[in-house]
Design an enzyme around this catalytic site. Structure first.
Site, PDB file in Angstrom:
ATOM      1  N   VAL A  92       0.815  -1.213   0.000  1.00 53.61           N
ATOM      2  CA  VAL A  92       0.000   0.000   0.000  1.00 53.61           C
ATOM      3  C   VAL A  92       0.848   1.262   0.000  1.00 53.61           C
ATOM      4  CG1 VAL A  92      -0.283   0.210   2.513  1.00 53.61           C
ATOM      5  CG2 VAL A  92      -2.042   1.102   0.984  1.00 53.61           C
ATOM      6  N   ASP A 168      -5.798  -2.238   6.544  1.00 54.50           N
ATOM      7  CA  ASP A 168      -5.747  -3.236   7.611  1.00 54.50           C
ATOM      8  C   ASP A 168      -4.486  -4.069   7.507  1.00 54.50           C
ATOM      9  OD1 ASP A 168      -6.565  -6.116   6.197  1.00 54.50           O
ATOM     10  OD2 ASP A 168      -7.466  -4.393   5.196  1.00 54.50           O
ATOM     11  N   GLY A 310      -5.299  -6.510   0.758  1.00 52.59           N
ATOM     12  CA  GLY A 310      -5.708  -5.709   1.907  1.00 52.59           C
ATOM     13  C   GLY A 310      -4.816  -4.483   2.019  1.00 52.59           C
ATOM     14  N   GLU A 311      -4.621  -3.988   3.237  1.00 55.83           N
ATOM     15  CA  GLU A 311      -3.758  -2.841   3.546  1.00 55.83           C
ATOM     16  C   GLU A 311      -4.339  -1.507   3.090  1.00 55.83           C
ATOM     17  OE1 GLU A 311       0.138  -3.412   1.935  1.00 55.83           O
ATOM     18  OE2 GLU A 311       0.437  -5.365   2.875  1.00 55.83           O
ATOM     19  N   GLY A 312      -5.415  -1.506   2.311  1.00 50.96           N
ATOM     20  CA  GLY A 312      -5.901  -0.303   1.657  1.00 50.96           C
ATOM     21  C   GLY A 312      -5.449  -0.221   0.215  1.00 50.96           C
TER      22      GLY A 312
END
Length: 339
Positions: A92, A168, A310-312
């Site tokens: 991210v 996240d 994930g992670e954005g």
């Protein structure tokens, strides 16, 4: 449960935006979803055209989960990845740099073992790890509310942003999300469990069994969203829900990422009805629970790139599309001006 009043986006700005979009130098509706997004941004900003999306901020909510044994990766990866975020070398952070977005990490429940991290990362920490939800509650009494308020405080700290993105990090988080979505929407566990970090075969069967056991254990306690977060969620999930509610209360547009922020959004909308009007779905996750969450929220993902990091990271990829939507309503000419 406390009341969280959420303002509505500006209907007059939306109507003005739709009129302008119909009058641009193009066939009516020919720019499809871009027109819908341009009107949405205008309503969110209360002005036509909407403001430039120059200040985009990602907050990665990090925490360990007691069900991490079901993942293809060990629990220790969560803490190691936080250090990668801080070094600017994560997925991210690399992708956010391409669109000029800033990334912040908030440790709500990482089970650190000997690592040193900046105080600002741990300023809102609730606990170390969470319970294994198939056999015990994820959180102690009162911790879900405390984490929710921590998320609200984090959103308040980021109040100058033009767009917020909740990210996240936490090994085992798709298991937690599947359980919360199943309990929230009354769905069978087998329908909401996905491959997460890449499990299959017997490992996927075990993951499904854990989710089913967790939902059974918590049955009768899930009507209240904070009790549901206590039994089946995590500190970082509760904080993300608080973050989403506070952003809506402050009229800050939010682009949701994958399954984690979608799960938090289902709970957040229950806590603060109407908050979903301030959220967009950035991308379609490969996790089946996200599709159920998006349907419940009435949101349609902007992109479908097969992402599951994930992670954005997926939401960040939607920012250029939002900027394009703004550009058409801000810069295209009007049919009425043709000579």
């Amino acid at each position: 449960m406390p009341s969280f009043p959420v303002p509505a986006p500006d209907p007059a700005a939306r109507a003005t935006a739709l009129d302008r979009l119909d009058g641009l130098v193009k066939p009516v509706g020919s720019l499809g979803r871009l027109e819908e997004l341009a009107a949405w941004l205008s309503a969110a900003h209360g002005v036509v055209p909407p403001r430039p999306l120059d200040d985009v901020r990602v907050v990665v909510f990090a925490g360990d989960h007691g069900v991490s044994a079901q993942s293809a990766y060990p629990r220790e990866i969560t803490a190691a990845m936080v250090r990668v975020f801080l070094a600017g070398r994560s997925g991210v952070t690399v992708l956010a740099a391409q669109v000029g977005a800033k990334v912040r990490v908030a440790d709500l429940a990482v089970d650190w073992d000997g690592f040193q991290v900046p105080d600002e990362v741990t300023a809102h920490k609730i606990r170390r790890g969470s319970g294994a939800i198939d056999v015990e509650d994820a959180l102690a009494p009162g911790e879900a509310q405390a984490a929710f308020e921590a998320g609200r405080a984090i959103a308040a700290e980021e109040a100058g942003a033009h767009v917020l993105i909740p990210g996240d990090m936490g090994i085992g988080n798709t298991t937690v999300c599947a359980a919360v979505v199943a309990a929230s929407l009354g769905l069978p566990s087998a329908e909401v469990v996905g491959t997460g970090t890449g499990v299959s075969g017997e490992a996927l069967e075990r993951k499904t069994a854990v989710v089913a056991a967790a939902v059974r254990r918590a049955s009768g306690r899930v009507a209240d969203p904070f009790e549901r977060l206590t039994a089946l969620g995590s500190a970082c999930l509760a904080a993300t829900a608080g973050f989403l509610v506070e952003a809506a209360m402050r009229r800050i547009p939010v682009v949701l990422d994958g399954i984690f922020s979608a799960t938090a959004a289902v709970v957040a909308e229950e806590i603060a009805p109407g908050a979903r009007q301030w959220w967009l779905a950035g991308h379609r996750s490969t996790e089946p629970a996200q599709a159920f969450a998006m349907k419940a929220l009435g949101l349609t993902p902007i992109l479908d790139l097969g992402l599951r990091l994930g992670e954005g990271s997926g939401a960040v990829q939607a920012i250029p599309t939002l900027r394009a939507a703004r550009a058409i309503i801000a810069d295209m000419g009007l049919l009425a001006d043709l000579t």
